[in-house]
Write an enzyme that holds these catalytic residues in place. Structure first.
Site, mmCIF file in Angstrom:
data_model
loop_
_atom_site.group_PDB
_atom_site.id
_atom_site.type_symbol
_atom_site.label_atom_id
_atom_site.label_comp_id
_atom_site.label_asym_id
_atom_site.label_seq_id
_atom_site.Cartn_x
_atom_site.Cartn_y
_atom_site.Cartn_z
ATOM 1 N N ARG A 100 0.826 -1.204 0.000
ATOM 2 C CA ARG A 100 0.000 0.000 0.000
ATOM 3 C C ARG A 100 0.866 1.263 0.000
ATOM 4 O O ARG A 100 0.538 2.246 -0.681
ATOM 5 C CB ARG A 100 -0.935 -0.007 1.210
ATOM 6 C CG ARG A 100 -1.933 -1.154 1.189
ATOM 7 C CD ARG A 100 -2.880 -1.124 2.375
ATOM 8 N NE ARG A 100 -3.825 -0.023 2.281
ATOM 9 C CZ ARG A 100 -4.799 0.191 3.158
ATOM 10 N NH1 ARG A 100 -4.940 -0.613 4.207
ATOM 11 N NH2 ARG A 100 -5.628 1.203 3.010
ATOM 12 N N GLN A 135 -10.787 10.298 7.059
ATOM 13 C CA GLN A 135 -10.717 8.881 7.411
ATOM 14 C C GLN A 135 -9.625 8.177 6.625
ATOM 15 O O GLN A 135 -9.326 7.013 6.878
ATOM 16 C CB GLN A 135 -12.068 8.220 7.121
ATOM 17 C CG GLN A 135 -13.231 8.846 7.853
ATOM 18 C CD GLN A 135 -14.569 8.340 7.334
ATOM 19 O OE1 GLN A 135 -14.937 7.197 7.574
ATOM 20 N NE2 GLN A 135 -15.289 9.185 6.616
ATOM 21 N N HIS A 153 -7.774 7.991 11.367
ATOM 22 C CA HIS A 153 -7.381 6.583 11.271
ATOM 23 C C HIS A 153 -5.886 6.400 11.142
ATOM 24 O O HIS A 153 -5.419 5.294 10.860
ATOM 25 C CB HIS A 153 -8.088 5.917 10.090
ATOM 26 C CG HIS A 153 -9.557 5.765 10.275
ATOM 27 N ND1 HIS A 153 -10.446 5.627 9.229
ATOM 28 C CD2 HIS A 153 -10.312 5.744 11.405
ATOM 29 C CE1 HIS A 153 -11.675 5.516 9.705
ATOM 30 N NE2 HIS A 153 -11.616 5.599 11.019
ATOM 31 N N CYS A 164 8.526 0.647 22.735
ATOM 32 C CA CYS A 164 8.622 1.938 23.431
ATOM 33 C C CYS A 164 7.456 2.872 23.115
ATOM 34 O O CYS A 164 7.277 3.886 23.781
ATOM 35 C CB CYS A 164 9.951 2.619 23.120
ATOM 36 S SG CYS A 164 10.092 3.259 21.433
ATOM 37 N N SER A 246 -19.124 7.285 2.695
ATOM 38 C CA SER A 246 -20.364 6.503 2.652
ATOM 39 C C SER A 246 -21.279 6.783 3.834
ATOM 40 O O SER A 246 -22.431 6.377 3.841
ATOM 41 C CB SER A 246 -20.028 5.010 2.618
ATOM 42 O OG SER A 246 -19.310 4.641 3.795
ATOM 43 N N CYS A 288 -16.204 13.753 -6.877
ATOM 44 C CA CYS A 288 -15.762 14.858 -6.010
ATOM 45 C C CYS A 288 -14.844 15.813 -6.761
ATOM 46 O O CYS A 288 -14.893 17.027 -6.549
ATOM 47 C CB CYS A 288 -15.042 14.298 -4.787
ATOM 48 S SG CYS A 288 -16.032 13.158 -3.797
#
Length: 304
Positions: A100, A135, A153, A164, A246, A288
């Site tokens: 990712r 988010q 998030h 630590c 959503s 958007c």
């Protein structure tokens, strides 16, 4: 308070802990799609809160790992984004997050990200404020130039030490030598099974603990300080935008309805209606990146 009385409940949505709303938010009349009317509200607003979700990132080509086809190899995000999965197989989880991270290096902010950043910079010179409450964990808002961003998030590009507790930005590519070339998403890819001592480790002197992605996983609570900051921003905002979300992932799904409940205009920008649409004053349907820029452009009443 904006965030009314809440109770913890069992986790049912990815990357966040759920909150059960015990207050009722009244539904409003059918929302308007009158851009001119929205622009009048925008011109008068002093503190604008923009809540963003996966739909914004998806328009930049960022995988969402949701719905049909939302798999990495044979797993969905909820299979790997848990403390238990990391405890059982940290190598596999790190492969997933390494993939990712690397994918994000080829993605760029889209016109929606850029419109928010430009709006923030422009209005700040007028003594007005814009905050992005996101988010998303991809940092595209930062890359677009937004300065006031609350990441509820976490971030793909931050790590947290399991020993630590140090949280640190990390943009290394690869994040550790053992992950170089690993993380291919196709079904035929074999798990790397990297020894735990070769996975990302803390560089703090005397620690060398195992690092994990600094993101909120299934079964984990959100950062209390971040939620407090979100609450403070929502309490003072006089215009709220909900962009590319959503409105089903909690606690973020309750933010805008509670702002609307105190009479603040809320505008939803999304490719479809959501469970919260009827609670808002405005709804603008479409991508958007197309709908948001004209909504946030310089108003004729603004100084040049």
């Amino acid at each position: 308070m904006i965030v009314c009385k809440v109770t913890r409940w069992a986790l049912t949505s990815p990357l966040c802990v759920g909150l059960r709303i015990t207050c009722r938010v009244p539904e409003m009349a059918r929302p308007s799609s009158n851009l001119a009317a929205f622009r009048k509200e925008f011109a008068q607003a002093k503190h604008i809160a923009i809540i963003t979700g996966a739909g914004v990132s998806a328009e930049s080509g960022v995988p969402t790992f949701r719905g049909a086809g939302g798999y990495w190899r044979t797993w969905q995000a909820q299979d790997l984004a848990t403390p238990g999965a990391f405890s059982r197989d940290p190598s596999l989880v790190w492969e997933f997050y390494h993939y990712r991270r690397e994918v994000m290096r080829s993605k760029k902010p889209n016109p929606a990200h850029l419109a928010m950043a430009e709006c923030e910079a422009r209005l700040s010179q007028q003594g007005r404020s814009v905050v992005v409450i996101t988010q998303n964990i991809d940092e595209l808002h930062h890359r677009a130039g937004s300065k006031h961003v609350l990441e509820i998030h976490g971030s793909l590009f931050k790590t947290r030490c399991m020993s630590c507790g140090e949280v640190k930005e990390n943009h290394k590519s690869p994040i550790c030598p053992a992950l170089e070339g690993k993380g291919a998403p196709d079904l035929e890819a074999k798990d790397a099974r990297i020894p735990v001592n070769d996975l990302p480790r803390c560089e703090r002197r005397g620690c060398h603990g195992l690092l994990r992605p600094h993101v909120v996983w299934f079964g984990e609570t959100l950062d209390a300080d971040i939620l407090t900051s979100v609450e403070q921003e929502l309490e003072k905002c006089d215009l709220c935008l909900v962009v590319g979300t959503s409105s089903i992932v909690y606690p973020a799904a309750m933010f805008a309805p509670q702002v609307a409940a105190r009479g603040v205009p809320v505008a939803e920008f999304n490719t479809e209606c959501t469970p919260a649409t009827m609670r808002f004053v405005y709804h603008f349907e479409g991508p958007c990146g197309i709908m948001l820029p004209p909504a946030l452009a310089r108003h004729e009443s603004e100084p040049i």
